[in-house]
Design an enzyme around this catalytic site. Structure first.
Site, short mmCIF file in Angstrom:
data_model
loop_
_atom_site.label_atom_id
_atom_site.label_comp_id
_atom_site.label_asym_id
_atom_site.label_seq_id
_atom_site.Cartn_x
_atom_site.Cartn_y
_atom_site.Cartn_z
N GLN A 135 -31.87 -24.77 -9.42
CA GLN A 135 -31.95 -23.31 -9.45
C GLN A 135 -32.73 -22.83 -8.22
O GLN A 135 -33.64 -23.52 -7.75
CB GLN A 135 -32.65 -22.85 -10.73
CG GLN A 135 -32.12 -23.45 -12.01
CD GLN A 135 -31.04 -22.60 -12.66
OE1 GLN A 135 -30.84 -21.45 -12.32
NE2 GLN A 135 -30.32 -23.19 -13.59
N ASN A 190 -34.78 -33.89 -17.62
CA ASN A 190 -34.46 -33.32 -16.32
C ASN A 190 -35.05 -31.92 -16.16
O ASN A 190 -35.04 -31.12 -17.10
CB ASN A 190 -32.94 -33.28 -16.11
CG ASN A 190 -32.33 -34.67 -16.15
OD1 ASN A 190 -31.54 -34.99 -17.03
ND2 ASN A 190 -32.71 -35.50 -15.21
N ASP A 228 -23.34 -29.96 -18.28
CA ASP A 228 -24.02 -29.28 -17.18
C ASP A 228 -23.17 -29.38 -15.90
O ASP A 228 -23.68 -29.49 -14.79
CB ASP A 228 -25.42 -29.87 -16.93
CG ASP A 228 -26.29 -28.97 -16.04
OD1 ASP A 228 -25.89 -27.82 -15.78
OD2 ASP A 228 -27.35 -29.44 -15.59
#
Length: 377
Positions: free
Chosen positions: A139, A215, A268
């Site tokens: 991100q 993670n 993901d």
């Protein structure tokens, strides 16, 4: 009415043979053979497995498309691509980006999410921007912001899950407000640096899940167990990326041993899913996909290119997870979390069905009783 015969039907915690799965738009039931019925369309599974369709709680993109593209074409491409991996429903997952870009993605799902022709969009998973900038992962930390109800209030009808860091300023009040106003929304700890103690407290506040355990969070340490230790000590659920990249097989096995009925599998995946190796982007950041790894220029993992059926195959091969448990982790459990009438082959449930072989190769995918994908022979 349709009937799937000659199948190994995964349902009710067991694998049933010599039965037929009857369905139309809804599941009618699992009945013994012979059928003794007229006007039934027969689908011969030829000895393959049949289960409820897979549900992905966390996916950004696949097939060259991404939720943050904020176009109806991107949602349609993602929806169609996921059928090939047995996924019949998913949460369209956003990224930490400019407020205008997040809003555009939400508006796009709001307007067009219900019109996709493949896997159904079951809602939105808001991954960020309410995260810890020190655990931003792939991100973009420039766009991390404090938890803000005003940003998402217009879209709460479709937001089903929010990943946030409970230790950041304003998070405790945000969690309290969410629990009071939108108790059905899944609040998940992730992209967080919360200590073991704060993580435990956040579960009391209303956090009920953990996003891609291990993670983008502090590591498990024997003197500072952190978020992972708190999850292991609690009854909150968690999800993992079982691509053998994000977690070593030994850790997949450990999580399974500890969490079992509270373990969900996710992908993901980013736009490079089901695509060739090469250069792509995720959340406006350049990503290079090489040998099954999606990496930023600094080596940070940037989502995955995992397919859901591959996640099941990996768990069955590298851990003690049974085939039934693996199927449950992508059907019954996520459906229960979302409060949906899906994820089980029971009378009255949505007829979202997948037929797969011994190695979880997808043969056919059915959504709402209609065959949407069939493997070419």
């Amino acid at each position: 009415m349709k009937a799937i015969v000659n199948a190994r039907i995964v349902t009710e915690g067991r694998i049933i043979e010599d039965h037929a799965l009857l369905f139309d738009e809804k599941i009618e039931g699992v009945v013994p053979l012979p059928l003794g019925m007229n006007d039934v369309e027969i689908i011969d599974a030829e000895g393959a497995y049949v289960s409820a369709g897979f549900i992905d709680l966390h996916i950004h993109g696949s097939g060259g498309a991404d939720v943050m593209d904020a176009t109806p074409e991107a949602l349609e491409q993602l929806s169609a691509t996921l059928l090939r991996s047995g996924t019949t429903g998913f949460l369209a997952t956003t990224m930490t980006m400019f407020e205008e870009e997040i809003v555009a993605a939400l508006e796009n799902v709001w307007k067009y999410g219900g019109s996709v022709s493949g896997a159904q969009i079951l809602g939105v998973h808001l991954e960020g921007p309410f995260i810890n900038p020190d655990r931003h992962g792939a991100q973009d930390r420039r766009y991390v912001r404090k938890p803000d109800m005003d940003l998402i209030a217009p879209y709460m009808e479709m937001i089903k899950m929010i990943t946030l860091a409970p230790e950041v300023e304003g998070a405790k009040q945000f969690i309290a407000d969410m629990r009071s106003t939108y108790p059905e929304v899944i609040l998940s700890i992730g992209h967080s640096d919360a200590s073991f103690e704060i993580a435990q407290q956040s579960f009391e506040w209303g956090i009920s899940h953990a996003t891609h355990l291990f993670n983008a969070m502090n590591p498990l340490h024997h003197r500072a167990p952190g978020i992972v230790g708190a999850v292991f000590e609690s009854d909150v659920s968690c999800d993992i990326i079982a691509d053998l990249v994000h977690l070593h097989p030994a850790m997949l096995s450990l999580v399974h041993q500890i969490k079992r009925e509270r373990l969900v599998l996710i992908t993901d995946a980013m736009r490079a899913g089901c695509m060739k190796c090469g250069s792509y982007d995720l959340g406006g950041r350049s990503v290079e996909v090489v040998d099954g790894k999606a990496l930023l220029s600094d080596g940070t993992l940037a989502g995955s290119v995992l397919k859901m059926n591959e996640a099941l195959a990996n768990m069955v091969q590298y851990t003690a997870m049974t085939r039934i448990e693996a199927v449950d982790a992508v059907t019954r459990l996520p459906a229960r979390m979302l409060g949906l009438n899906k994820g089980q082959l029971r009378q009255g449930y949505d007829a979202d069905i997948v037929i797969f072989d011994e190695d979880f190769g997808i043969i056919s995918t059915i959504v709402g009783g209609t065959i949407k994908y069939k493997k070419e022979v």
